[in-house]
Design a protein around this motif. Sequence first.
Motif, PDB file in Angstrom:
ATOM      1  N   PHE A 122      28.946  31.258  32.389  1.00 12.27           N
ATOM      2  CA  PHE A 122      28.718  32.693  32.437  1.00 12.27           C
ATOM      3  C   PHE A 122      29.468  33.326  33.604  1.00 12.27           C
ATOM      4  CE2 PHE A 122      26.307  36.611  33.115  1.00 12.27           C
ATOM      5  CZ  PHE A 122      26.357  37.131  31.835  1.00 12.27           C
ATOM      6  N   LYS A 123      29.494  32.645  34.740  1.00 13.43           N
ATOM      7  CA  LYS A 123      30.227  33.152  35.898  1.00 13.43           C
ATOM      8  C   LYS A 123      31.711  33.296  35.583  1.00 13.43           C
ATOM      9  CE  LYS A 123      31.493  32.141  40.678  1.00 13.43           C
ATOM     10  NZ  LYS A 123      31.300  31.262  41.840  1.00 13.43           N
ATOM     11  N   ALA A 124      32.307  32.260  34.999  1.00 13.63           N
ATOM     12  CA  ALA A 124      33.742  32.296  34.690  1.00 13.63           C
ATOM     13  C   ALA A 124      34.060  33.380  33.663  1.00 13.63           C
ATOM     14  CB  ALA A 124      34.201  30.925  34.191  1.00 13.63           C
ATOM     15  N   GLN A 125      33.224  33.497  32.655  1.00  9.10           N
ATOM     16  CA  GLN A 125      33.443  34.504  31.616  1.00  9.10           C
ATOM     17  C   GLN A 125      33.322  35.909  32.206  1.00  9.10           C
ATOM     18  OE1 GLN A 125      30.849  36.512  29.955  1.00  9.10           O
ATOM     19  NE2 GLN A 125      31.985  37.137  28.154  1.00  9.10           N
ATOM     20  N   CYS A 126      32.285  36.145  32.989  1.00  5.34           N
ATOM     21  CA  CYS A 126      32.094  37.471  33.614  1.00  5.34           C
ATOM     22  C   CYS A 126      33.268  37.829  34.513  1.00  5.34           C
ATOM     23  CB  CYS A 126      30.820  37.492  34.449  1.00  5.34           C
ATOM     24  SG  CYS A 126      29.343  37.838  33.518  1.00  5.34           S
ATOM     25  N   GLN A 127      33.696  36.899  35.348  1.00 10.17           N
ATOM     26  CA  GLN A 127      34.807  37.173  36.263  1.00 10.17           C
ATOM     27  C   GLN A 127      36.044  37.613  35.499  1.00 10.17           C
ATOM     28  OE1 GLN A 127      34.739  33.465  38.621  1.00 10.17           O
ATOM     29  NE2 GLN A 127      34.672  34.782  40.429  1.00 10.17           N
ATOM     30  N   LYS A 128      36.365  36.898  34.431  1.00  6.05           N
ATOM     31  CA  LYS A 128      37.568  37.231  33.660  1.00  6.05           C
ATOM     32  C   LYS A 128      37.469  38.627  33.048  1.00  6.05           C
ATOM     33  CE  LYS A 128      38.995  32.538  32.486  1.00  6.05           C
ATOM     34  NZ  LYS A 128      40.131  32.535  33.383  1.00  6.05           N
ATOM     35  N   VAL A 129      36.334  38.940  32.456  1.00  8.13           N
ATOM     36  CA  VAL A 129      36.190  40.236  31.795  1.00  8.13           C
ATOM     37  C   VAL A 129      36.144  41.371  32.819  1.00  8.13           C
ATOM     38  CG1 VAL A 129      34.722  41.655  30.312  1.00  8.13           C
ATOM     39  CG2 VAL A 129      35.061  39.235  29.780  1.00  8.13           C
ATOM     40  N   ILE A 130      35.385  41.184  33.877  1.00  7.68           N
ATOM     41  CA  ILE A 130      35.256  42.234  34.891  1.00  7.68           C
ATOM     42  C   ILE A 130      36.608  42.515  35.546  1.00  7.68           C
ATOM     43  CG2 ILE A 130      34.227  42.784  37.131  1.00  7.68           C
ATOM     44  CD1 ILE A 130      31.710  41.192  36.065  1.00  7.68           C
ATOM     45  N   GLU A 131      37.350  41.474  35.887  1.00  4.48           N
ATOM     46  CA  GLU A 131      38.671  41.653  36.484  1.00  4.48           C
ATOM     47  C   GLU A 131      39.649  42.280  35.490  1.00  4.48           C
ATOM     48  OE1 GLU A 131      39.572  37.808  38.130  1.00  4.48           O
ATOM     49  OE2 GLU A 131      38.081  38.058  39.731  1.00  4.48           O
ATOM     50  N   HIS A 132      39.522  41.939  34.204  1.00  3.39           N
ATOM     51  CA  HIS A 132      40.346  42.552  33.160  1.00  3.39           C
ATOM     52  C   HIS A 132      40.168  44.075  33.165  1.00  3.39           C
ATOM     53  CE1 HIS A 132      41.888  43.618  29.160  1.00  3.39           C
ATOM     54  NE2 HIS A 132      40.702  44.127  28.898  1.00  3.39           N
ATOM     55  N   HIS A 133      38.970  44.530  33.485  1.00  2.00           N
ATOM     56  CA  HIS A 133      38.682  45.961  33.505  1.00  2.00           C
ATOM     57  C   HIS A 133      38.925  46.598  34.864  1.00  2.00           C
ATOM     58  CE1 HIS A 133      37.393  46.202  29.405  1.00  2.00           C
ATOM     59  NE2 HIS A 133      36.604  45.169  29.572  1.00  2.00           N
ATOM     60  N   GLY A 134      39.565  45.850  35.778  1.00  3.14           N
ATOM     61  CA  GLY A 134      39.999  46.416  37.042  1.00  3.14           C
ATOM     62  C   GLY A 134      38.930  46.532  38.116  1.00  3.14           C
ATOM     63  N   HIS A 135      37.855  45.768  37.988  1.00  6.89           N
ATOM     64  CA  HIS A 135      36.789  45.809  38.989  1.00  6.89           C
ATOM     65  C   HIS A 135      36.757  44.498  39.768  1.00  6.89           C
ATOM     66  CE1 HIS A 135      35.092  49.499  37.378  1.00  6.89           C
ATOM     67  NE2 HIS A 135      35.176  48.968  36.170  1.00  6.89           N
ATOM     68  N   ARG A 136      36.283  44.591  40.981  1.00 10.14           N
ATOM     69  CA  ARG A 136      36.027  43.383  41.776  1.00 10.14           C
ATOM     70  C   ARG A 136      34.579  42.987  41.564  1.00 10.14           C
ATOM     71  NH1 ARG A 136      37.135  46.249  46.904  1.00 10.14           N
ATOM     72  NH2 ARG A 136      35.010  45.927  46.737  1.00 10.14           N
ATOM     73  N   CYS A 137      34.320  41.688  41.693  1.00 12.02           N
ATOM     74  CA  CYS A 137      32.940  41.238  41.525  1.00 12.02           C
ATOM     75  C   CYS A 137      32.633  40.087  42.471  1.00 12.02           C
ATOM     76  CB  CYS A 137      32.665  40.827  40.087  1.00 12.02           C
ATOM     77  SG  CYS A 137      33.620  39.413  39.502  1.00 12.02           S
ATOM     78  N   ASN A 138      31.371  39.919  42.722  1.00  8.23           N
ATOM     79  CA  ASN A 138      30.857  38.803  43.490  1.00  8.23           C
ATOM     80  C   ASN A 138      29.758  38.181  42.635  1.00  8.23           C
ATOM     81  OD1 ASN A 138      30.329  37.042  45.630  1.00  8.23           O
ATOM     82  ND2 ASN A 138      28.796  38.419  46.492  1.00  8.23           N
ATOM     83  N   ILE A 139      29.912  36.904  42.308  1.00 13.22           N
ATOM     84  CA  ILE A 139      28.946  36.244  41.434  1.00 13.22           C
ATOM     85  C   ILE A 139      28.416  35.003  42.136  1.00 13.22           C
ATOM     86  CG2 ILE A 139      28.545  35.187  39.182  1.00 13.22           C
ATOM     87  CD1 ILE A 139      30.926  36.856  38.124  1.00 13.22           C
ATOM     88  N   ILE A 140      27.101  34.924  42.230  1.00 17.14           N
ATOM     89  CA  ILE A 140      26.428  33.785  42.843  1.00 17.14           C
ATOM     90  C   ILE A 140      25.602  33.092  41.761  1.00 17.14           C
ATOM     91  CG2 ILE A 140      24.739  33.069  44.590  1.00 17.14           C
ATOM     92  CD1 ILE A 140      25.475  35.699  46.084  1.00 17.14           C
ATOM     93  N   THR A 141      25.677  31.763  41.713  1.00 19.22           N
ATOM     94  CA  THR A 141      24.935  31.023  40.696  1.00 19.22           C
ATOM     95  C   THR A 141      24.054  29.944  41.315  1.00 19.22           C
ATOM     96  OG1 THR A 141      26.647  29.340  40.363  1.00 19.22           O
ATOM     97  CG2 THR A 141      26.808  31.331  39.022  1.00 19.22           C
ATOM     98  N   THR A 142      22.997  29.620  40.594  1.00 17.73           N
ATOM     99  CA  THR A 142      22.206  28.414  40.824  1.00 17.73           C
ATOM    100  C   THR A 142      22.089  27.742  39.461  1.00 17.73           C
ATOM    101  OG1 THR A 142      20.016  29.335  40.346  1.00 17.73           O
ATOM    102  CG2 THR A 142      20.855  29.624  42.600  1.00 17.73           C
ATOM    103  N   ASP A 143      21.334  26.680  39.380  1.00 22.40           N
ATOM    104  CA  ASP A 143      21.157  26.007  38.089  1.00 22.40           C
ATOM    105  C   ASP A 143      20.516  26.911  37.040  1.00 22.40           C
ATOM    106  OD1 ASP A 143      22.218  23.792  39.277  1.00 22.40           O
ATOM    107  OD2 ASP A 143      20.389  22.588  39.213  1.00 22.40           O
ATOM    108  N   ASN A 144      19.718  27.871  37.469  1.00 17.50           N
ATOM    109  CA  ASN A 144      18.966  28.675  36.509  1.00 17.50           C
ATOM    110  C   ASN A 144      19.093  30.178  36.685  1.00 17.50           C
ATOM    111  OD1 ASN A 144      17.715  26.542  34.950  1.00 17.50           O
ATOM    112  ND2 ASN A 144      16.717  26.007  36.865  1.00 17.50           N
ATOM    113  N   THR A 145      19.983  30.615  37.576  1.00 19.49           N
ATOM    114  CA  THR A 145      20.172  32.046  37.778  1.00 19.49           C
ATOM    115  C   THR A 145      21.640  32.380  37.976  1.00 19.49           C
ATOM    116  OG1 THR A 145      19.868  31.932  40.161  1.00 19.49           O
ATOM    117  CG2 THR A 145      17.892  32.371  38.851  1.00 19.49           C
ATOM    118  N   VAL A 146      21.966  33.609  37.660  1.00 17.99           N
ATOM    119  CA  VAL A 146      23.300  34.165  37.922  1.00 17.99           C
ATOM    120  C   VAL A 146      23.077  35.576  38.464  1.00 17.99           C
ATOM    121  CG1 VAL A 146      25.536  34.835  36.978  1.00 17.99           C
ATOM    122  CG2 VAL A 146      24.353  32.842  36.038  1.00 17.99           C
TER     123      VAL A 146
END
Length: 152
Positions: A122-146
């Motif tokens: 989910f992190k990798a997918q979100c990063q690609k889509v968000i960056e495609h739309h010209g936004h910066r993002c910060n994504i933090i993950t654990t085993d059960n949360t994003v």
Amino acid sequence: MRQEAEQRHVSLNTLANQIFASFIEWEMNANKAGWMILPKEVIKTVFNSMSDEKVTAMASLAAVHAKEANLAMKGVDSFDAYYSITKNRLARSGFHLTEQKSDNAVRLHIQHHMGEKWSTYFKAQCQKVIEHHGHRCNIITTDNTVSVEVMR
């Protein structure tokens, strides 16, 4: 419907409006956009059986699909379309969502209980889509949360 409205502590009219909104936001176009329903345990098992490289490749494929889904469901490929569809999809999957919005950022915290590989995907997918739309993002993950923070 009366019983359901009582259980949700809403009026029958409010429940009817929620049903109509749900149909328009999701059910009307989800199938056309390629979405389907699978048990969580099946998806969790599939992800856990894949290498990290394969999980990342699947995320790239999902990022391409996001553009198709945006166009099929919202008629436009935009960050707002992606964000709306993503929130709907996650809520319909039974994940707990917490959203915070400010003038310069939007934050979405997702409790999914699907394991580390799903978080990685989910992190990798979100990063690609968000960056495609010209936004910066910060994504933090654990085993059960994003937790996703998108700067506008």
